[in-house]
Enzyme design. Sequence first.
Site, PDB file in Angstrom:
ATOM      1  CG  ASP A   1      -2.199   1.114   1.105  1.00 39.33           C
ATOM      2  OD1 ASP A   1      -1.799   2.427   0.943  1.00 39.33           O
ATOM      3  OD2 ASP A   1      -3.133   0.657   1.294  1.00 39.33           O
TER       4      ASP A   1
ATOM      5  CD  GLN B   1     -14.637  -0.097  -2.726  1.00 39.27           C
ATOM      6  OE1 GLN B   1     -15.828  -0.180  -2.655  1.00 39.27           O
ATOM      7  NE2 GLN B   1     -13.967  -0.817  -3.593  1.00 39.27           N
TER       8      GLN B   1
ATOM      9  CG  HIS C   1      -8.721  -3.174  -2.220  1.00 38.91           C
ATOM     10  ND1 HIS C   1      -9.635  -1.968  -3.133  1.00 38.91           N
ATOM     11  CD2 HIS C   1      -8.537  -2.343  -0.919  1.00 38.91           C
ATOM     12  CE1 HIS C   1      -9.932  -1.157  -2.353  1.00 38.91           C
ATOM     13  NE2 HIS C   1      -9.263  -1.314  -1.147  1.00 38.91           N
TER      14      HIS C   1
ATOM     15  CG  HIS D   1      -7.004  -2.778   3.298  1.00 38.21           C
ATOM     16  ND1 HIS D   1      -6.258  -1.518   3.017  1.00 38.21           N
ATOM     17  CD2 HIS D   1      -8.032  -2.536   2.674  1.00 38.21           C
ATOM     18  CE1 HIS D   1      -7.074  -0.772   2.450  1.00 38.21           C
ATOM     19  NE2 HIS D   1      -7.796  -0.971   2.379  1.00 38.21           N
TER      20      HIS D   1
HETATM   21  P1  5GP Z   1      -9.645   1.585   0.346  1.00 36.22           P
HETATM   22  O1  5GP Z   1      -9.808   2.767   0.994  1.00 36.22           O
HETATM   23  O2  5GP Z   1     -10.292   1.659  -1.085  1.00 36.22           O
HETATM   24  O3  5GP Z   1     -10.214   0.287   1.268  1.00 36.22           O
HETATM   25  O4  5GP Z   1      -8.115   1.263   0.292  1.00 36.22           O
HETATM   26  C1  5GP Z   1      -7.499   1.704  -0.917  1.00 36.22           C
HETATM   27  C2  5GP Z   1      -5.775   1.627  -0.514  1.00 36.22           C
HETATM   28  O5  5GP Z   1      -5.288   1.757  -1.816  1.00 36.22           O
HETATM   29  C3  5GP Z   1      -5.604   2.567   0.460  1.00 36.22           C
HETATM   30  O6  5GP Z   1      -5.037   2.041   1.657  1.00 36.22           O
HETATM   31  C4  5GP Z   1      -4.605   3.674  -0.460  1.00 36.22           C
HETATM   32  O7  5GP Z   1      -3.285   3.995   0.602  1.00 36.22           O
HETATM   33  C5  5GP Z   1      -4.035   2.527  -1.278  1.00 36.22           C
HETATM   34  N1  5GP Z   1      -3.715   3.145  -2.782  1.00 36.22           N
HETATM   35  C6  5GP Z   1      -4.422   4.047  -3.307  1.00 36.22           C
HETATM   36  N2  5GP Z   1      -3.650   4.454  -4.378  1.00 36.22           N
HETATM   37  C7  5GP Z   1      -2.651   3.280  -4.612  1.00 36.22           C
HETATM   38  C8  5GP Z   1      -1.713   3.268  -5.520  1.00 36.22           C
HETATM   39  O8  5GP Z   1      -1.635   4.145  -6.679  1.00 36.22           O
HETATM   40  N3  5GP Z   1      -0.688   2.492  -5.202  1.00 36.22           N
HETATM   41  C9  5GP Z   1      -0.817   1.643  -4.059  1.00 36.22           C
HETATM   42  N4  5GP Z   1       0.287   0.778  -3.924  1.00 36.22           N
HETATM   43  N5  5GP Z   1      -1.789   1.956  -3.287  1.00 36.22           N
HETATM   44  C10 5GP Z   1      -2.548   2.527  -3.396  1.00 36.22           C
END
Ligand code: 5GP
Length: 140
Positions: free
Chosen positions: A33, A96, A102, A104
């Site tokens: 991440d 999200q 995805h 975590h």
């Molecule tokens: P969500 O908030 O959708 O559950 O998690 C998305 C996750 O993706 C976040 O923890 C954020 O830091 C990560 N993330 C967002 N953009 C990118 C990216 O371009 N590359 C990577 N490796 N992680 C990302």
Amino acid sequence: MSDHSNCIFCGIVRGDIPAVRVYEDEHTAAFMDVQPASPGHTLVIPKAHAANLFEISAADLVATTLTTQRMARLVQKALAPDGIRIMQTNGAAAGQTVFHYHVHIIPMQDGQRLGAHGRERADPEVLKALAAKIQNALRP
Ligand code: 5GP
Ligand code: ZN
């Protein structure tokens, strides 16, 4: 299926968007991440786009879950956290922010109180070192 022409994680699967990759197989990928909640925060995705738990196919859900278990074991072996939080979000209201399914993997320490997301982007070199440590745990 939802529109995914601008999906960041599809871009990572294609190799158009850089990522610190940890693992890949036919149907799934894992990478660090970019804004980790804790050191070692890893994301596991299906390669085929699905926005969330409601959209993902049964086969990809199984594959992603198996990769999640595999990666969690590696993170446990490599970093020896006190615990590992597995988190998955569906919809903005649930937190999200990237609309490609995805999971975590978040290493936790005793007494630690963590938000779901990190506050700042990590140094890529630090992410690469953590990824190498996790990959080394693949070795017997
Ligand atoms: P969500 O908030 O959708 O559950 O998690 C998305 C996750 O993706 C976040 O923890 C954020 O830091 C990560 N993330 C967002 N953009 C990118 C990216 O371009 N590359 C990577 N490796 N992680 C990302
Ligand atoms: Zn996608």
